[in-house]
Design a protein around this motif. Structure first.
Motif, short mmCIF file in Angstrom:
data_model
loop_
_atom_site.label_atom_id
_atom_site.label_comp_id
_atom_site.label_asym_id
_atom_site.label_seq_id
_atom_site.Cartn_x
_atom_site.Cartn_y
_atom_site.Cartn_z
N ASP A 15 -14.98 -49.91 -0.91
CA ASP A 15 -14.20 -48.94 -0.01
C ASP A 15 -14.52 -47.43 -0.39
O ASP A 15 -14.37 -46.45 0.26
CB ASP A 15 -12.72 -49.16 0.29
CG ASP A 15 -12.81 -50.38 1.00
OD1 ASP A 15 -13.44 -50.89 1.52
OD2 ASP A 15 -11.31 -50.85 0.78
N LEU A 16 -15.14 -47.27 -1.85
CA LEU A 16 -15.04 -45.91 -2.21
C LEU A 16 -16.53 -45.44 -1.93
O LEU A 16 -17.62 -46.23 -2.04
CB LEU A 16 -15.21 -45.82 -3.55
CG LEU A 16 -13.86 -46.13 -4.46
CD1 LEU A 16 -13.85 -46.15 -5.90
CD2 LEU A 16 -12.77 -45.22 -3.94
N PRO A 17 -16.70 -44.47 -1.04
CA PRO A 17 -17.88 -43.89 -0.45
C PRO A 17 -18.95 -43.32 -1.78
O PRO A 17 -18.31 -42.88 -2.78
CB PRO A 17 -17.56 -42.88 0.21
CG PRO A 17 -16.30 -42.31 -0.37
CD PRO A 17 -15.79 -43.60 -0.78
N ASN A 38 -24.89 -44.19 -10.05
CA ASN A 38 -25.26 -45.09 -10.74
C ASN A 38 -24.20 -46.25 -10.76
O ASN A 38 -24.22 -47.22 -11.92
CB ASN A 38 -25.29 -44.29 -12.50
CG ASN A 38 -24.02 -43.86 -12.62
OD1 ASN A 38 -22.94 -44.23 -12.22
ND2 ASN A 38 -24.08 -43.06 -13.81
N GLY A 39 -23.13 -46.31 -9.98
CA GLY A 39 -22.18 -47.29 -10.06
C GLY A 39 -20.90 -47.11 -10.60
O GLY A 39 -19.79 -47.69 -10.44
N GLY A 62 -25.44 -36.23 -9.46
CA GLY A 62 -25.61 -36.81 -10.70
C GLY A 62 -23.99 -37.08 -11.32
O GLY A 62 -23.30 -37.74 -10.65
N GLU A 63 -23.78 -36.66 -12.40
CA GLU A 63 -22.39 -36.64 -13.06
C GLU A 63 -21.63 -35.38 -12.69
O GLU A 63 -20.86 -35.20 -13.74
CB GLU A 63 -22.38 -36.76 -14.78
CG GLU A 63 -23.27 -38.12 -14.85
CD GLU A 63 -22.24 -39.42 -15.30
OE1 GLU A 63 -21.29 -39.15 -15.65
OE2 GLU A 63 -22.72 -40.43 -15.01
N HIS A 64 -21.89 -34.75 -11.89
CA HIS A 64 -21.32 -33.55 -11.62
C HIS A 64 -20.51 -33.23 -10.23
O HIS A 64 -21.39 -34.08 -9.29
CB HIS A 64 -22.09 -32.22 -11.97
CG HIS A 64 -22.68 -32.00 -13.26
ND1 HIS A 64 -23.64 -32.88 -13.83
CD2 HIS A 64 -22.04 -31.39 -14.67
CE1 HIS A 64 -23.77 -32.38 -15.11
NE2 HIS A 64 -22.71 -31.56 -15.42
N SER A 95 -10.82 -48.23 -14.35
CA SER A 95 -11.26 -49.58 -14.88
C SER A 95 -11.62 -50.50 -13.65
O SER A 95 -10.90 -49.90 -12.44
CB SER A 95 -10.56 -50.26 -16.04
OG SER A 95 -9.18 -50.58 -15.44
N ILE A 96 -12.49 -51.44 -13.84
CA ILE A 96 -12.72 -52.14 -12.47
C ILE A 96 -12.58 -53.60 -12.88
O ILE A 96 -13.03 -54.18 -13.68
CB ILE A 96 -14.00 -51.89 -11.82
CG1 ILE A 96 -14.30 -50.42 -11.69
CG2 ILE A 96 -14.28 -52.94 -10.63
CD1 ILE A 96 -15.64 -50.07 -11.21
N GLU A 97 -11.43 -54.05 -12.13
CA GLU A 97 -11.17 -55.63 -12.33
C GLU A 97 -11.15 -56.17 -10.89
O GLU A 97 -10.50 -55.90 -10.24
CB GLU A 97 -9.90 -55.80 -12.99
CG GLU A 97 -9.64 -55.13 -14.49
CD GLU A 97 -8.47 -55.01 -14.80
OE1 GLU A 97 -7.58 -55.74 -14.31
OE2 GLU A 97 -8.23 -54.16 -15.83
N ASP A 98 -11.92 -57.44 -10.85
CA ASP A 98 -12.02 -58.23 -9.68
C ASP A 98 -12.31 -57.37 -8.35
O ASP A 98 -11.43 -57.29 -7.40
CB ASP A 98 -10.78 -59.10 -9.40
CG ASP A 98 -10.60 -60.06 -10.37
OD1 ASP A 98 -11.49 -60.65 -11.03
OD2 ASP A 98 -9.38 -60.38 -10.94
N ASN A 99 -13.08 -56.58 -8.41
CA ASN A 99 -13.41 -55.28 -7.40
C ASN A 99 -12.44 -54.36 -7.04
O ASN A 99 -12.48 -53.66 -6.17
CB ASN A 99 -13.98 -56.17 -6.07
CG ASN A 99 -15.06 -55.42 -5.41
OD1 ASN A 99 -15.81 -54.97 -6.15
ND2 ASN A 99 -15.24 -55.69 -4.22
N GLN A 100 -11.32 -54.43 -8.04
CA GLN A 100 -10.24 -53.30 -7.90
C GLN A 100 -10.33 -52.14 -8.66
O GLN A 100 -10.67 -52.48 -9.75
CB GLN A 100 -9.01 -53.84 -7.86
CG GLN A 100 -8.49 -55.01 -6.80
CD GLN A 100 -8.68 -54.66 -5.38
OE1 GLN A 100 -7.92 -53.57 -4.90
NE2 GLN A 100 -9.76 -55.19 -4.55
#
Length: 108
Positions: A15-17, A38-39, A62-64, A95-100
């Motif tokens: 759900d995050l654009p 980059n995810g 990028g990272e900015h 952190s990402i756990e089970d797509n959350q």
């Protein structure tokens, strides 16, 4: 003394654009969440140190992120404002756990 942290669910990864910011509120903090090309997911305070612009509304490269008010460039990993401007914003671990997606909020 080791600081304790609390993991707070801030949303579903899908759900995050991508390459856009999203404002979320946790307790009394307004945070800006970014899903980078980059995810990776980065979370910073949603307030530019210059004039308080909402960083979640800024352009991501990028990272900015670039503040929407005066184009200050802020690193999403360490929160540092890029020269010639000066300052920093608070960053938060994720952190990402089970797509959350979770953000770690330091306890007082």
């Amino acid at each position: 003394m080791e600081q304790t942290v609390r993991k707070v669910l801030i949303g579903n990864y899908q759900d995050l654009p991508e390459s856009l910011g999203k404002a979320v509120e946790v307790d009394d903090k307004e945070l800006a969440v970014f899903r980078l090309s980059n995810g990776n997911v980065k979370v910073i305070e949603n307030k530019c140190p210059h004039r308080g612009g909402k960083l979640s509304e800024g352009m991501v490269s990028g990272e900015h992120v670039f503040c929407p008010l005066h184009d200050w460039k802020i690193n999403l990993t360490d929160g540092l404002v890029q020269a010639p401007d000066e300052g920093c914003v608070k960053t938060y671990k994720t952190s990402i756990e089970d797509n959350q997606v979770y953000v770690e909020i330091p306890e007082r």
